[in-house]
Design a protein around this motif. Structure first.
Motif, short mmCIF file in Angstrom:
data_model
loop_
_atom_site.label_atom_id
_atom_site.label_comp_id
_atom_site.label_asym_id
_atom_site.label_seq_id
_atom_site.Cartn_x
_atom_site.Cartn_y
_atom_site.Cartn_z
N LEU A 138 0.83 -1.21 0.00
CA LEU A 138 0.00 0.00 0.00
C LEU A 138 0.87 1.26 0.00
N PHE A 139 2.02 1.17 0.65
CA PHE A 139 2.81 2.37 0.90
C PHE A 139 3.98 2.53 -0.07
N ILE A 140 4.19 1.55 -0.95
CA ILE A 140 5.33 1.61 -1.86
C ILE A 140 5.17 2.75 -2.86
N ARG A 141 3.95 2.98 -3.32
CA ARG A 141 3.71 3.94 -4.40
C ARG A 141 4.28 5.32 -4.07
N LEU A 142 4.01 5.82 -2.86
CA LEU A 142 4.46 7.17 -2.55
C LEU A 142 5.96 7.22 -2.29
N HIS A 143 6.55 6.11 -1.82
CA HIS A 143 8.02 6.05 -1.72
C HIS A 143 8.64 6.23 -3.10
N VAL A 144 8.09 5.51 -4.07
CA VAL A 144 8.60 5.60 -5.44
C VAL A 144 8.36 6.99 -6.01
N THR A 145 7.18 7.56 -5.72
CA THR A 145 6.86 8.90 -6.22
C THR A 145 7.83 9.93 -5.67
N LYS A 146 8.11 9.85 -4.37
CA LYS A 146 9.06 10.81 -3.80
C LYS A 146 10.43 10.66 -4.45
N GLU A 147 10.89 9.43 -4.65
CA GLU A 147 12.17 9.22 -5.30
C GLU A 147 12.16 9.82 -6.70
N ALA A 148 11.07 9.62 -7.44
CA ALA A 148 10.97 10.17 -8.79
C ALA A 148 11.05 11.68 -8.78
N VAL A 149 10.38 12.31 -7.83
CA VAL A 149 10.37 13.77 -7.73
C VAL A 149 11.78 14.28 -7.42
N VAL A 150 12.42 13.68 -6.41
CA VAL A 150 13.73 14.18 -5.97
C VAL A 150 14.80 13.88 -7.00
N SER A 151 14.80 12.66 -7.54
CA SER A 151 15.82 12.29 -8.51
C SER A 151 15.70 13.14 -9.77
N SER A 152 14.48 13.43 -10.18
CA SER A 152 14.27 14.29 -11.36
C SER A 152 14.62 15.74 -11.05
N ARG A 153 14.39 16.15 -9.80
CA ARG A 153 14.72 17.53 -9.41
C ARG A 153 16.22 17.79 -9.49
N ILE A 154 17.01 16.77 -9.18
CA ILE A 154 18.46 16.90 -9.30
C ILE A 154 18.84 17.26 -10.73
N GLU A 155 18.04 16.76 -11.69
CA GLU A 155 18.31 17.02 -13.11
C GLU A 155 17.63 18.30 -13.61
N GLY A 156 16.93 19.01 -12.71
CA GLY A 156 16.40 20.32 -13.10
C GLY A 156 14.89 20.42 -13.23
N THR A 157 14.14 19.33 -13.03
CA THR A 157 12.69 19.44 -13.13
C THR A 157 12.14 20.13 -11.87
N GLN A 158 10.93 20.68 -11.98
CA GLN A 158 10.35 21.47 -10.89
C GLN A 158 9.10 20.84 -10.27
N THR A 159 8.70 19.66 -10.71
CA THR A 159 7.49 19.04 -10.18
C THR A 159 7.65 18.72 -8.69
N ASN A 160 6.58 18.99 -7.90
CA ASN A 160 6.61 18.65 -6.49
C ASN A 160 5.75 17.41 -6.23
N MET A 161 5.73 16.97 -4.98
CA MET A 161 5.01 15.74 -4.63
C MET A 161 3.52 15.86 -4.95
N TYR A 162 2.94 17.02 -4.64
CA TYR A 162 1.50 17.20 -4.88
C TYR A 162 1.18 17.07 -6.36
N GLU A 163 1.96 17.75 -7.21
CA GLU A 163 1.73 17.66 -8.65
C GLU A 163 1.94 16.24 -9.17
N ALA A 164 2.91 15.55 -8.61
CA ALA A 164 3.27 14.22 -9.12
C ALA A 164 2.13 13.21 -8.99
N VAL A 165 1.23 13.41 -8.02
CA VAL A 165 0.15 12.44 -7.83
C VAL A 165 -1.15 12.87 -8.52
N LEU A 166 -1.12 14.03 -9.20
CA LEU A 166 -2.29 14.47 -9.94
C LEU A 166 -2.29 13.88 -11.36
N PRO A 167 -3.47 13.73 -11.95
CA PRO A 167 -3.51 13.34 -13.37
C PRO A 167 -3.05 14.50 -14.24
#
Length: 359
Positions: A42-71
Motif C-alpha cells: 500500500l505504501f510503496i507507491r508514494l516512496h517511489v513517487t518521492k524518489e521520482a520527484v527528488v531524482s528528477s529535481r536533481i536534473e532540473g525538473t520542478q514538479t513537487n510531490m503534490y503535482e506528481a500524484v495528480l492526473p
C-alpha cells in the motif's frame, strides 16, 4: 578512462568496516520493519513517487510531490513536461523492479529502463534504450570547458560489461554495499547514455539491493541524500577520478545508506501511527459508513488524491450520493482536504499522508 572494477577490493581503513556495519544494521532494520508492516505494498507507491520527484529535481525538473500524484489534465501546461519526466521515472522504476523477477540486473535491463525514462520527453531524441555512440560531457558548453569528460563511446560496451560482471562475480569477496558503491561510481563515470545517466545510476542502487535480496521491497533511495548537498556528491565522485581515492567515496556512500535507511524506517513508523489513528476515528465516528471509509482509506494509501466522486463510487461500490457523503465526512474529520476551492472539478488530497513524505 576509468580503471576496470571487476576485481578483488581491499582496504586498510578500519573506519570503512565500522561504517559498513552501521549501514548494514540499518538496512536490516528497514527490511525487518517492512516485513512487519501489514499490506506494505500500500505504501510503496508514494516512496517511489518521492524518489521520482527528488531524482528528477536533481536534473532540473520542478514538479513537487503534490503535482506528481495528480492526473495530467490537472497540471498547468507549462509544468507538463516536468510532470511527464517524473511519471516516466515512476514507470521505469516499477517496470525495472518487476523485470528483476525474470532478468538479472544487467545492461539489457538498464537499457529497457532507460527507454521508459526518456519516452516522449525532452531526451527522446537522445537514443532512448541505447548506449551512446558519440562523446558527451558534464558541465560547460563544450568539450573545451567541460567539468568532466567521460570515456570515448567506443569503450562504453566494454566498460559496462566489466561493471555487470563485477556486480555478479561470485569469485570476488566484496561486501554487497561496497560493491554497489563502487558500481554506482563507475556507472556515473562511464556515463553510458546521452541523457538520463544520473537517474539510471541512482536507480541502479535500489535495483541492486532488491536483486540481491538485501531489501525485499524498493524502500531505500539515496537521491534525497545526494540532493541535500549536490556539491558534496559531485566532489566525492571527482576525488576518485582525480586522485584515485575510492575510500572517501565509500565513506560518503555508506553514511548515506545508514542515514537514508534510518529515515525510511522512521517514515514507515509515522505511516503506521497515522493509519492506526485514523482507523480509530473511523471505528468511533463514522458509524455505518465505517466499512466504506476503511476501504477508501486503504485506497488513499496507494493513491492519495481523489479527482472525482465517481472514483470513490467505483472503489467503494456506492451510489453517487453515498460516495459524495463519505467524502464530505472524511473532509469534515480532516482526513481529506479539498484543494481547489471550487464547486466543480474538485480535488481531494490525503494531506496528512502526503506530509509524511514532504518532510
Amino acid at each position: 578512462m576509468p580503471s576496470k572494477i571487476n576485481d578483488e577490493w581491499v582496504w586498510q581503513s578500519s573506519q570503512i568496516n565500522t561504517l559498513l556495519e552501521k549501514a548494514a544494521v540499518k538496512l536490516g532494520e528497514l527490511n525487518s520493519f517492512a516485513r512487519l508492516v501489514p499490506n506494505i505494498d500500500l505504501f510503496i507507491r508514494l516512496h517511489v513517487t518521492k524518489e521520482a520527484v527528488v531524482s528528477s529535481r536533481i536534473e532540473g525538473t520542478q514538479t513537487n510531490m503534490y503535482e506528481a500524484v495528480l492526473p495530467e489534465r490537472d497540471i498547468l501546461p507549462e509544468h507538463r513536461n516536468d510532470w511527464r519526466e517524473v511519471q516516466n521515472y515512476i514507470a521505469a522504476m516499477n517496470q525495472a523492479v518487476y523485470e528483476l523477477a525474470a532478468l538479472p540486473l544487467s545492461s539489457r535491463l538498464l537499457k529497457k529502463t532507460h527507454a521508459i525514462l526518456l519516452n516522449n520527453v525532452r531526451g527522446e531524441h537522445k537514443l532512448p534504450g541505447e548506449f551512446r555512440t558519440s562523446q558527451n560531457w558534464i558541465g560547460g558548453h563544450s568539450l573545451a570547458d567541460a567539468t568532466f569528460i567521460p570515456p570515448h563511446h567506443r569503450y562504453v560496451e566494454e566498460l559496462m560489461g566489466d561493471l555487470e560482471n563485477f556486480l555478479h562475480n561470485p569469485d570476488i569477496q566484496v561486501p554487497a554495499l561496497i560493491r554497489i558503491a563502487i558500481a554506482h561510481y563507475q556507472f556515473e563515470t562511464i556515463h553510458p547514455f546521452l541523457d538520463g545517466n544520473g537517474r539510471i545510476g541512482r536507480l541502479l542502487i535500489t535495483l541492486f539491493l532488491v536483486s540481491e535480496g538485501i531489501l525485499e521491497k524498493p524502500l531505500l533511495y539515496l537521491s534525497s541524500y545526494f540532493e541535500k548537498n549536490k556539491g558534496l556528491y559531485y566532489d566525492n565522485l571527482m576525488v576518485v577520478r582525480n586522485k584515485s581515492d575510492m575510500l572517501q567515496w565509500l565513506k560518503y556512500f555508506l553514511v548515506g545508506i545508514e542515514q537514508t535507511a534510518t529515515l525510511a524506517a522512521r517514515t514507515l513508523s509515522r505511516i503506521l501511527e497515522l493509519k492506526a489513528s485514523i482507523e480509530r476515528d473511523l471505528q468511533t465516528q463514522f458509524g455505518r459508513r465505517g466499512v466504506s471509509a476503511q476501504i477508501l482509506l486503504n485506497a488513499l494509501f496507494q493513491e492519495p488524491v481523489i479527482v472525482s466522486i465517481e472514483e470513490v463510487q467505483k472503489i467503494c461500490g456506492l451510489s453517487y450520493k453515498a460516495a459524495n457523503d463519505l467524502v464530505a465526512a472524511m473532509c469534515q474529520h480532516g482526513i481529506l482536504q479539498e484543494t481547489t476551492g471550487q464547486s466543480r472539478n474538485r480535488v481531494f488530497v490525503f494531506s496528512a499522508y502526503m506530509a509524511v513524505f514532504e518532510d
